[in-house]
Design a protein around this motif. Structure first.
Motif, PDB file in Angstrom:
ATOM      1  N   GLY A  26     -22.230  51.031  58.299  1.00 33.10           N
ATOM      2  CA  GLY A  26     -21.882  52.267  57.614  1.00 33.10           C
ATOM      3  C   GLY A  26     -20.561  52.246  56.877  1.00 33.10           C
ATOM      4  N   SER A  27     -20.131  51.086  56.372  1.00 32.50           N
ATOM      5  CA  SER A  27     -18.846  51.071  55.651  1.00 32.50           C
ATOM      6  C   SER A  27     -18.911  51.936  54.391  1.00 32.50           C
ATOM      7  CB  SER A  27     -18.457  49.634  55.302  1.00 32.50           C
ATOM      8  OG  SER A  27     -19.302  49.080  54.314  1.00 32.50           O
ATOM      9  N   ASN A  28     -20.059  51.970  53.736  1.00 33.08           N
ATOM     10  CA  ASN A  28     -20.188  52.854  52.569  1.00 33.08           C
ATOM     11  C   ASN A  28     -20.149  54.323  53.000  1.00 33.08           C
ATOM     12  OD1 ASN A  28     -20.681  51.573  49.816  1.00 33.08           O
ATOM     13  ND2 ASN A  28     -21.928  50.290  51.136  1.00 33.08           N
TER      14      ASN A  28
ATOM     15  N   GLU B 122     -18.438  48.379  46.034  1.00 40.42           N
ATOM     16  CA  GLU B 122     -19.291  49.493  46.491  1.00 40.42           C
ATOM     17  C   GLU B 122     -18.429  50.643  47.010  1.00 40.42           C
ATOM     18  OE1 GLU B 122     -22.573  48.466  49.091  1.00 40.42           O
ATOM     19  OE2 GLU B 122     -22.574  46.432  48.307  1.00 40.42           O
TER      20      GLU B 122
HETATM   21  C1  GRF Z   1     -24.327  45.978  52.536  1.00 42.80           C
HETATM   22  O1  GRF Z   1     -24.971  44.734  52.351  1.00 42.80           O
HETATM   23  C2  GRF Z   1     -24.241  46.707  51.227  1.00 42.80           C
HETATM   24  O2  GRF Z   1     -24.188  45.793  50.157  1.00 42.80           O
HETATM   25  C3  GRF Z   1     -25.510  47.486  51.162  1.00 42.80           C
HETATM   26  O3  GRF Z   1     -25.859  47.788  52.504  1.00 42.80           O
HETATM   27  C4  GRF Z   1     -25.232  46.838  53.391  1.00 42.80           C
HETATM   28  C5  GRF Z   1     -24.511  47.485  54.522  1.00 42.80           C
HETATM   29  O4  GRF Z   1     -23.626  48.410  53.985  1.00 42.80           O
HETATM   30  N1  GRF Z   1     -25.310  48.695  50.383  1.00 42.80           N
HETATM   31  P1  GRF Z   1     -22.817  49.421  54.969  1.00 42.80           P
HETATM   32  O5  GRF Z   1     -21.587  48.679  55.420  1.00 42.80           O
HETATM   33  O6  GRF Z   1     -23.740  49.735  56.143  1.00 42.80           O
HETATM   34  O7  GRF Z   1     -22.495  50.599  54.110  1.00 42.80           O
END
Ligand code: GRF
Length: 197
Positions: free
Chosen positions: A11-13, A175
């Motif tokens: 979930g970093s995004n 992103e």
């Molecule tokens: C990453 O590979 C990103 O490129 C894609 O989803 C994956 C996990 O992202 N959008 P996140 O850290 O869970 O947001």
């Protein structure tokens, strides 16, 4: 506007979207729910730490019955009264039936310069093709996979010796810049393509 964010993993995004809303009193969006198909998703803890409601609808008990899974998945989104749904590292393909409930108010981020490399393994495919530019795209979600109107793109260089992991890490940084910028504009009704370089 209230925003529900769907995740499957770290979930970093999602974190960058939530923080962009919580840290800016003038932001048009407020996070109302973080929902995962995976009870072990690390993002659930990060959301709870930020005071955002969380829910889990595990897809596995439903086997191949996507419609049955989605009939459950939609409930917490409707209960939260989300105006907009953001897919952020959500790794389940959604049917036209589910997507149509959120026509014009569902976004996704995809780690390629769409329309190139729809689907999975985008970084390895860009390397395989010998591309010298790569990146990520935020788009409106429509019934066709990774296909809706493009709202934003951010580019990165492909460097000699890059592995897919190197490229993924470079793209992920972008992103985290692109998605919050696009969401704020989108909620203000600005749908013109945003290009970050
Ligand atoms: C990453 O590979 C990103 O490129 C894609 O989803 C994956 C996990 O992202 N959008 P996140 O850290 O869970 O947001």
């Amino acid at each position: 506007k209230t925003v529900a964010i769907l995740i499957s993993g770290g979930g970093s995004n999602m974190v960058t979207l939530v923080d962009s809303m919580l840290n800016d009193p003038g932001h048009p969006g407020r996070p109302c729910l973080v929902l995962s198909n995976n009870a072990d998703a690390g993002g659930l803890t990060k959301a709870a730490e930020r005071g955002v409601a969380t829910a889990v609808v595990d897809h596995r008990p439903f086997g191949k019955d996507r419609a049955a899974f989605e009939a459950e998945l939609v409930k917490p989104i409707l209960n939260a009264g989300a105006d907009v749904v953001c897919l952020a590292g959500f790794m389940r393909v959604l049917t036209a039936g589910f997507v149509s409930q959120f026509e014009g108010r569902m976004l996704n981020i995809h780690p390629s310069l769409l329309p190139k490399y729809k689907g999975l393994h985008t970084h390895a495919r860009a390397l395989e093709a010998g591309d010298d530019r790569h990146g990520c795209t935020v788009h409106e979600v429509t019934p066709r996979l990774d296909d809706g109107p493009l709202l934003g793109q951010a580019e990165v260089p492909v460097l000699p010796g890059d592995t897919p992991e190197d490229l993924a890490a470079r793209v992920l940084v972008q992103e985290h810049r692109l998605y919050p910028a696009v969401l704020a504009r989108y909620l203000r009704g600005e749908h013109a393509m945003l290009r970050l370089s």
